[in-house]
Design a protein around this motif. Structure first.
Motif, PDB file in Angstrom:
ATOM      1  N   LEU A 168       0.828  -1.212   0.000  1.00  0.00           N
ATOM      2  CA  LEU A 168       0.000   0.000   0.000  1.00  0.00           C
ATOM      3  C   LEU A 168       0.861   1.261   0.000  1.00  0.00           C
ATOM      4  N   VAL A 169       1.894   1.277   0.820  1.00  0.00           N
ATOM      5  CA  VAL A 169       2.779   2.446   0.894  1.00  0.00           C
ATOM      6  C   VAL A 169       3.466   2.682  -0.447  1.00  0.00           C
ATOM      7  N   THR A 172       2.576   1.601  -3.448  1.00  0.00           N
ATOM      8  CA  THR A 172       1.579   1.969  -4.466  1.00  0.00           C
ATOM      9  C   THR A 172       1.165   3.420  -4.295  1.00  0.00           C
ATOM     10  N   TRP A 173       0.886   3.828  -3.083  1.00  0.00           N
ATOM     11  CA  TRP A 173       0.462   5.204  -2.820  1.00  0.00           C
ATOM     12  C   TRP A 173       1.568   6.188  -3.161  1.00  0.00           C
ATOM     13  N   ASP A 174       2.810   5.859  -2.789  1.00  0.00           N
ATOM     14  CA  ASP A 174       3.942   6.731  -3.111  1.00  0.00           C
ATOM     15  C   ASP A 174       4.092   6.898  -4.620  1.00  0.00           C
ATOM     16  N   VAL A 188       1.714   6.589  -6.897  1.00  0.00           N
ATOM     17  CA  VAL A 188       0.581   7.385  -7.380  1.00  0.00           C
ATOM     18  C   VAL A 188       0.817   8.869  -7.099  1.00  0.00           C
ATOM     19  N   LEU A 189       1.260   9.194  -5.906  1.00  0.00           N
ATOM     20  CA  LEU A 189       1.510  10.598  -5.556  1.00  0.00           C
ATOM     21  C   LEU A 189       2.637  11.189  -6.394  1.00  0.00           C
TER      22      LEU A 189
END
Length: 103
Positions: free
Chosen positions: A83-84, A86-88, A90-91
């Motif tokens: 999750l971390v 993937t989120w990083d 995306v951001l």
């Protein structure tokens, strides 16, 4: 994505199993106590717990004639890392897009 992450996501895809994880966040519980807080019976809760245990999200220990179930925090490590990451990603992609669009 690792096999462990996929197992976790599959297990948490069911709302009853997510609720069980939420209930166990308050501490270990026997099956009967978990079932008392859910709209399903003990046999169904046992099946859900087996899936969660297979995914490494919960563990149990015998205490007399009862099995106590508890969260296995180490089971969430791979999922958290995925999750971390993937989120990083995306951001970072969003920030890059915004920078290109600015005059």
């Amino acid at each position: 994505m690792s096999n462990q992450t996929e197992l976790c996501l599959d297990a948490l895809g069911d709302p009853t199993r997510r609720r069980i994880v939420e209930l166990l966040a308050t501490g270990p519980r026997p099956v009967g106590a978990i079932a008392a807080d859910l709209p399903v019976g003990r046999p169904a809760v046992s099946k859900h717990l087996k899936v969660l245990e297979g995914a490494g999200l919960v563990r149990h220990r015998s205490r007399g004639t009862r099995n106590l179930y508890a969260l296995a925090p180490e089971g969430l490590v791979d999922l958290q890392q995925w999750l971390v990451t993937t989120w990083d990603d995306v951001l970072a992609s969003f920030a890059e897009h915004v920078e290109k669009e600015q005059p």
